[in-house]
Structure formats: structure tokens, C-alpha cells
Design a protein around this motif. Structure first.
Motif, PDB file in Angstrom:
ATOM      1  N   HIS A  33      -3.488 -80.400 -15.183  1.00  0.00           N
ATOM      2  CA  HIS A  33      -3.345 -79.661 -13.864  1.00  0.00           C
ATOM      3  C   HIS A  33      -4.316 -80.626 -12.911  1.00  0.00           C
ATOM      4  O   HIS A  33      -3.771 -81.108 -11.910  1.00  0.00           O
ATOM      5  N   VAL A  34      -5.471 -81.244 -13.365  1.00  0.00           N
ATOM      6  CA  VAL A  34      -6.117 -82.205 -12.675  1.00  0.00           C
ATOM      7  C   VAL A  34      -5.347 -83.270 -12.474  1.00  0.00           C
ATOM      8  O   VAL A  34      -5.486 -84.071 -11.372  1.00  0.00           O
ATOM      9  N   GLN A  35      -4.777 -83.873 -13.493  1.00  0.00           N
ATOM     10  CA  GLN A  35      -3.886 -84.986 -13.354  1.00  0.00           C
ATOM     11  C   GLN A  35      -2.663 -84.960 -12.339  1.00  0.00           C
ATOM     12  O   GLN A  35      -2.286 -85.979 -11.808  1.00  0.00           O
ATOM     13  N   TYR A  36      -1.973 -83.840 -12.642  1.00  0.00           N
ATOM     14  CA  TYR A  36      -0.996 -83.666 -11.535  1.00  0.00           C
ATOM     15  C   TYR A  36      -1.588 -83.651  -9.954  1.00  0.00           C
ATOM     16  O   TYR A  36      -0.965 -84.255  -9.411  1.00  0.00           O
ATOM     17  N   MET A  37      -2.710 -83.250  -9.836  1.00  0.00           N
ATOM     18  CA  MET A  37      -3.352 -83.369  -8.499  1.00  0.00           C
ATOM     19  C   MET A  37      -3.605 -84.658  -8.138  1.00  0.00           C
ATOM     20  O   MET A  37      -3.134 -85.324  -7.015  1.00  0.00           O
ATOM     21  N   ARG A  38      -3.947 -85.311  -9.182  1.00  0.00           N
ATOM     22  CA  ARG A  38      -4.454 -87.087  -8.923  1.00  0.00           C
ATOM     23  C   ARG A  38      -3.183 -87.730  -8.686  1.00  0.00           C
ATOM     24  O   ARG A  38      -2.846 -88.514  -7.763  1.00  0.00           O
ATOM     25  N   ASP A  39      -1.942 -87.579  -9.499  1.00  0.00           N
ATOM     26  CA  ASP A  39      -0.808 -88.215  -9.105  1.00  0.00           C
ATOM     27  C   ASP A  39      -0.040 -87.888  -7.869  1.00  0.00           C
ATOM     28  O   ASP A  39       0.293 -88.783  -7.403  1.00  0.00           O
ATOM     29  N   PHE A  40      -0.377 -86.752  -7.732  1.00  0.00           N
ATOM     30  CA  PHE A  40       0.261 -86.090  -6.144  1.00  0.00           C
ATOM     31  C   PHE A  40      -0.556 -87.215  -5.178  1.00  0.00           C
ATOM     32  O   PHE A  40       0.138 -87.387  -4.203  1.00  0.00           O
ATOM     33  N   ALA A  41      -1.748 -87.106  -5.001  1.00  0.00           N
ATOM     34  CA  ALA A  41      -2.573 -87.494  -4.035  1.00  0.00           C
ATOM     35  C   ALA A  41      -2.342 -88.970  -4.145  1.00  0.00           C
ATOM     36  O   ALA A  41      -2.443 -89.729  -3.075  1.00  0.00           O
ATOM     37  N   ASP A  42      -2.115 -89.816  -5.258  1.00  0.00           N
ATOM     38  CA  ASP A  42      -2.102 -91.160  -5.642  1.00  0.00           C
ATOM     39  C   ASP A  42      -0.504 -91.403  -4.942  1.00  0.00           C
ATOM     40  O   ASP A  42      -0.260 -92.459  -3.992  1.00  0.00           O
ATOM     41  N   ARG A  43       0.583 -90.720  -5.093  1.00  0.00           N
ATOM     42  CA  ARG A  43       1.969 -90.859  -4.338  1.00  0.00           C
ATOM     43  C   ARG A  43       1.540 -90.752  -3.109  1.00  0.00           C
ATOM     44  O   ARG A  43       2.465 -91.643  -2.281  1.00  0.00           O
ATOM     45  N   LEU A  44       1.056 -89.883  -2.183  1.00  0.00           N
ATOM     46  CA  LEU A  44       0.811 -89.431  -0.965  1.00  0.00           C
ATOM     47  C   LEU A  44       0.013 -90.685  -0.209  1.00  0.00           C
ATOM     48  O   LEU A  44       0.453 -91.316   0.837  1.00  0.00           O
ATOM     49  N   GLU A  45      -0.831 -91.289  -1.102  1.00  0.00           N
ATOM     50  CA  GLU A  45      -1.764 -92.407  -0.521  1.00  0.00           C
ATOM     51  C   GLU A  45      -0.862 -93.542  -0.484  1.00  0.00           C
ATOM     52  O   GLU A  45      -0.746 -94.390   0.695  1.00  0.00           O
ATOM     53  N   LYS A  46       0.251 -93.872  -1.229  1.00  0.00           N
ATOM     54  CA  LYS A  46       1.169 -94.840  -1.412  1.00  0.00           C
ATOM     55  C   LYS A  46       2.078 -94.997  -0.240  1.00  0.00           C
ATOM     56  O   LYS A  46       2.575 -95.954   0.451  1.00  0.00           O
ATOM     57  N   SER A  47       2.394 -93.555   0.263  1.00  0.00           N
ATOM     58  CA  SER A  47       3.390 -93.553   1.204  1.00  0.00           C
ATOM     59  C   SER A  47       2.669 -93.147   2.589  1.00  0.00           C
ATOM     60  O   SER A  47       3.329 -93.283   3.741  1.00  0.00           O
ATOM     61  N   GLY A  48       1.253 -93.515   2.569  1.00  0.00           N
ATOM     62  CA  GLY A  48       0.590 -93.147   3.873  1.00  0.00           C
ATOM     63  C   GLY A  48       0.180 -92.129   4.322  1.00  0.00           C
ATOM     64  O   GLY A  48      -0.179 -91.810   5.519  1.00  0.00           O
ATOM     65  N   GLU A  49       0.629 -91.079   3.481  1.00  0.00           N
ATOM     66  CA  GLU A  49       0.620 -89.537   4.066  1.00  0.00           C
ATOM     67  C   GLU A  49      -0.834 -88.720   3.576  1.00  0.00           C
ATOM     68  O   GLU A  49      -0.823 -87.692   4.008  1.00  0.00           O
ATOM     69  N   GLY A 104       4.779 -77.083  -0.836  1.00  0.00           N
ATOM     70  CA  GLY A 104       5.650 -76.539  -1.877  1.00  0.00           C
ATOM     71  C   GLY A 104       5.824 -77.384  -3.033  1.00  0.00           C
ATOM     72  O   GLY A 104       5.284 -76.534  -4.279  1.00  0.00           O
ATOM     73  N   GLU A 105       5.555 -78.571  -3.127  1.00  0.00           N
ATOM     74  CA  GLU A 105       5.461 -79.370  -4.341  1.00  0.00           C
ATOM     75  C   GLU A 105       3.970 -79.249  -4.953  1.00  0.00           C
ATOM     76  O   GLU A 105       3.850 -78.832  -6.291  1.00  0.00           O
ATOM     77  N   LEU A 106       2.913 -79.223  -4.333  1.00  0.00           N
ATOM     78  CA  LEU A 106       1.833 -78.952  -4.789  1.00  0.00           C
ATOM     79  C   LEU A 106       1.453 -77.779  -5.445  1.00  0.00           C
ATOM     80  O   LEU A 106       0.912 -77.590  -6.507  1.00  0.00           O
ATOM     81  N   SER A 107       2.512 -76.776  -4.915  1.00  0.00           N
ATOM     82  CA  SER A 107       2.032 -75.434  -5.269  1.00  0.00           C
ATOM     83  C   SER A 107       2.473 -75.408  -6.833  1.00  0.00           C
ATOM     84  O   SER A 107       2.228 -74.337  -7.650  1.00  0.00           O
ATOM     85  N   ALA A 108       3.305 -76.303  -7.430  1.00  0.00           N
ATOM     86  CA  ALA A 108       3.816 -76.275  -8.580  1.00  0.00           C
ATOM     87  C   ALA A 108       3.239 -76.893  -9.637  1.00  0.00           C
ATOM     88  O   ALA A 108       3.494 -77.502 -10.600  1.00  0.00           O
ATOM     89  N   ALA A 109       1.971 -77.374  -9.345  1.00  0.00           N
ATOM     90  CA  ALA A 109       0.993 -77.772 -10.250  1.00  0.00           C
ATOM     91  C   ALA A 109       0.844 -77.034 -11.835  1.00  0.00           C
ATOM     92  O   ALA A 109       0.919 -75.752 -11.393  1.00  0.00           O
ATOM     93  N   PRO A 110       0.875 -77.667 -12.817  1.00  0.00           N
ATOM     94  CA  PRO A 110       0.783 -76.612 -14.089  1.00  0.00           C
ATOM     95  C   PRO A 110      -0.396 -75.829 -14.174  1.00  0.00           C
ATOM     96  O   PRO A 110      -1.636 -76.333 -13.638  1.00  0.00           O
ATOM     97  N   GLY A 111      -0.211 -74.668 -14.846  1.00  0.00           N
ATOM     98  CA  GLY A 111      -1.316 -74.021 -15.116  1.00  0.00           C
ATOM     99  C   GLY A 111      -1.243 -73.489 -16.528  1.00  0.00           C
ATOM    100  O   GLY A 111      -0.817 -74.431 -17.683  1.00  0.00           O
ATOM    101  N   ALA A 112      -1.621 -72.541 -16.771  1.00  0.00           N
ATOM    102  CA  ALA A 112      -1.794 -71.841 -18.211  1.00  0.00           C
ATOM    103  C   ALA A 112      -0.266 -72.182 -18.934  1.00  0.00           C
ATOM    104  O   ALA A 112       0.915 -71.967 -18.479  1.00  0.00           O
ATOM    105  N   GLY A 113      -0.228 -72.595 -20.236  1.00  0.00           N
ATOM    106  CA  GLY A 113       0.980 -73.033 -21.069  1.00  0.00           C
ATOM    107  C   GLY A 113       1.587 -74.275 -20.485  1.00  0.00           C
ATOM    108  O   GLY A 113       2.992 -74.145 -20.879  1.00  0.00           O
ATOM    109  N   GLY A 114       1.060 -74.970 -19.358  1.00  0.00           N
ATOM    110  CA  GLY A 114       1.733 -75.847 -18.864  1.00  0.00           C
ATOM    111  C   GLY A 114       2.813 -75.495 -18.201  1.00  0.00           C
ATOM    112  O   GLY A 114       3.651 -76.432 -17.363  1.00  0.00           O
ATOM    113  N   GLN A 115       2.915 -74.232 -17.521  1.00  0.00           N
ATOM    114  CA  GLN A 115       4.043 -73.835 -16.813  1.00  0.00           C
ATOM    115  C   GLN A 115       3.544 -73.909 -15.216  1.00  0.00           C
ATOM    116  O   GLN A 115       2.446 -73.697 -15.111  1.00  0.00           O
ATOM    117  N   PRO A 116       4.261 -74.119 -14.416  1.00  0.00           N
ATOM    118  CA  PRO A 116       3.946 -74.255 -12.775  1.00  0.00           C
ATOM    119  C   PRO A 116       3.313 -73.168 -12.400  1.00  0.00           C
ATOM    120  O   PRO A 116       3.708 -71.962 -12.734  1.00  0.00           O
TER     121      PRO A 116
END
Length: 135
Positions: A33-49, A104-116
Motif C-alpha cells: 500500500h505504501v509503495q503504491y502511494m510512493r509510486d503514485f506521488a513519484d509519477r505525479l512529481e515527474k508530470s509536475g502535478e 479515482g486512481e489513488l482510491s485503487a491503492a491495494p489493501g487486504a489481500g492485495g486487492q484494490p
């Protein structure tokens, strides 16, 4: 460009589809879950968002002014409140539609069982101009 605040509620928002509380997740699920959040933020940092984002501790204290020369009044901590914000992210995007798309994309971060999670995020625009009072 417009700034938006995305709030992740741990309690207080409508229930998400994968509604297993985080304290019941395995260490691997939390890491994913934490890695998904980091990857999401990294991608938005690269796009300037990406502007900023942080996870929050569950404890909090209410504070208010109590008059000149007096210390602030505090009440808390309240870890067991009805509403608990788990974290936040500020984005700077071209449109409301883009903000909704990213939330909407951020809301799909994985949780229990690796499911969004498909969790509900609160999306709030920054106030662009102070309100005008007319008489």
C-alpha cells in the motif's frame, strides 16, 4: 492550474469495497500500500502535478486561543474520534476532471489481500480568491 487536496479518511468516510481495517493487514500488505502511494506521488512529481503529501498519526489534539497572555487551551488527544484522516496529498492540475481522475486512481491503492481498496477520497479545491462581501 488549480490546486486540490485529496484526503484519505481512515474513519468517517463511506465504507470502501475492500473494507478490512489497516490494523488487520499483514506487513506485506501495508508495504504494498505504501509503495503504491510512493509510486503514485513519484509519477505525479515527474508530470509536475504533485505538490506535497503526508501520512498522519492517529493521535491529534484540539487547540484554541484562550485570551491575551494565557496559554492555548488543548483538548485531547482523540485517537478514537469518529472521523480520522489517515493522510493527504496536494495536487496541482489543469482541471477538475483531471483531479477527479487522479483521486479515482489513488482510491485503487491495494489493501487486504492485495486487492484494490476502492476507497472514497475527499477531493477539495483550494480557495482561489477570498470571498467578496458586498453591501
Amino acid at each position: 492550474m488549480a490546486k486540490y487536496l485529496m484526503l484519505k479518511h481512515y474513519r468517517g468516510a463511506p465504507a470502501c469495497e475492500n473494507d478490512v481495517p489497516m490494523d488487520k493487514w499483514t506487513p506485506e500488505e501495508i508495504t504494498a500500500h505504501v509503495q503504491y502511494m510512493r509510486d503514485f506521488a513519484d509519477r505525479l512529481e515527474k508530470s509536475g502535478e504533485f505538490v506535497d503529501g503526508q501520512a498522519l498519526a492517529p493521535e491529534g489534539t484540539w487547540v484554541r486561543y484562550d485570551g491575551e497572555g494565557r496559554p492555548p487551551v488543548t483538548d485531547g488527544p482523540f485517537a478514537e474520534t469518529k472521523d480520522l484522516i489517515a493522510g493527504w496529498m496536494v495536487i496541482d492540475v489543469d482541471s477538475y476532471e483531471r483531479a477527479v481522475e487522479l483521486a479515482g486512481e489513488l482510491s485503487a491503492a491495494p489493501g487486504a489481500g492485495g486487492q484494490p481498496l476502492h476507497e472514497w477520497l475527499e477531493l477539495r479545491p483550494f480557495l482561489a480568491e477570498p470571498p467578496t462581501v458586498t453591501e
